[in-house]
Structure formats: structure tokens, C-alpha cells
Design an enzyme around this catalytic site. Sequence first.
Site, PDB file in Angstrom:
ATOM      1  N   CYS A  77       0.850  -1.200   0.000  1.00  0.00           N
ATOM      2  CA  CYS A  77       0.000   0.000   0.000  1.00  0.00           C
ATOM      3  C   CYS A  77       0.881   1.242   0.000  1.00  0.00           C
ATOM      4  O   CYS A  77       1.681   1.454   0.917  1.00  0.00           O
ATOM      5  CB  CYS A  77      -0.908  -0.004   1.217  1.00  0.00           C
ATOM      6  SG  CYS A  77      -1.901   1.505   1.357  1.00  0.00           S
ATOM      7  N   VAL A  78       0.736   2.053  -1.023  1.00  0.00           N
ATOM      8  CA  VAL A  78       1.605   3.221  -1.188  1.00  0.00           C
ATOM      9  C   VAL A  78       1.441   4.209  -0.035  1.00  0.00           C
ATOM     10  O   VAL A  78       2.431   4.751   0.463  1.00  0.00           O
ATOM     11  CB  VAL A  78       1.393   3.888  -2.567  1.00  0.00           C
ATOM     12  CG1 VAL A  78      -0.001   4.468  -2.708  1.00  0.00           C
ATOM     13  CG2 VAL A  78       2.463   4.940  -2.826  1.00  0.00           C
TER      14      VAL A  78
END
Length: 129
Positions: A77-78
Site C-alpha cells: 500500500c503506497v
Amino acid sequence: MQYSLLVTAGPDARAATTALRAAEAVLARGHRIFRIFFYRQGVLLASRLPRVGDNEHDICAAWRAFIDKHQLDAVVCVSAALRRGVLDQGEADRLGAGAGNLAPEFALSGLGQWAEATAISDRVLSFGR
């Protein structure tokens, strides 16, 4: 049967090792893993920088080897990664941070990748808090 895994446990949590063992068992039983999504503290497993003592288990290296061996889709997840200082080279360049530290076996992406995984997979397994 097709599985996806959500890993929210960091390197110091027992659940990170449990998740890896579960993923190995899924493949050993002839099932398929569509995606492994690393979120919250789990994004720390994707850093290529951690070093452990000679007598310690390197769970980050174990995850990298497993993902590479089976050519799995490992998504980080960025947003969670940026909050924890885990960057690919593109994000490092964009932020002026120098070098990225995301291991090459992983890719930064958004929660949409997790939503897709839950929609496509027959079973979803979650590890961590």
C-alpha cells in the site's frame, strides 16, 4: 482455489512468519495465490534495508525469496509505505529522498489492488491487527 493474503503484521510480529507459512501451505496444497497485499506495519516487510543478527531469522529476506521463487504479485500500500519511509525509486525521486528502499519483489500501489484481490479470490486470509 485462489487465495489472496492481507499482511498487516510487521517484521517483529509473529503473525508475519505465520502469514509466510500459510502462504507456503496454500501453494503446497496445489492452490493459487492471486495477490499478497502488505498494509499498515506489513509494508516494513518490503524494505530491502533491514539487517538481522547472525542468529536471528530474517523474515524480510524470507518473504523476498518466497515471492521471487513463486513469481507472486506482492503489492505494498503506497500510503502506508510512504508514512513508514518505504519508497520505490520513483517515489524517492518525486520526494527528493535519494534512493528508494523497496525491495524489487514488491510493487507500490493503492487499496484498489486489495479490493480487486478480494473480488477475484475464492478465499482471503488476513494476518496481523
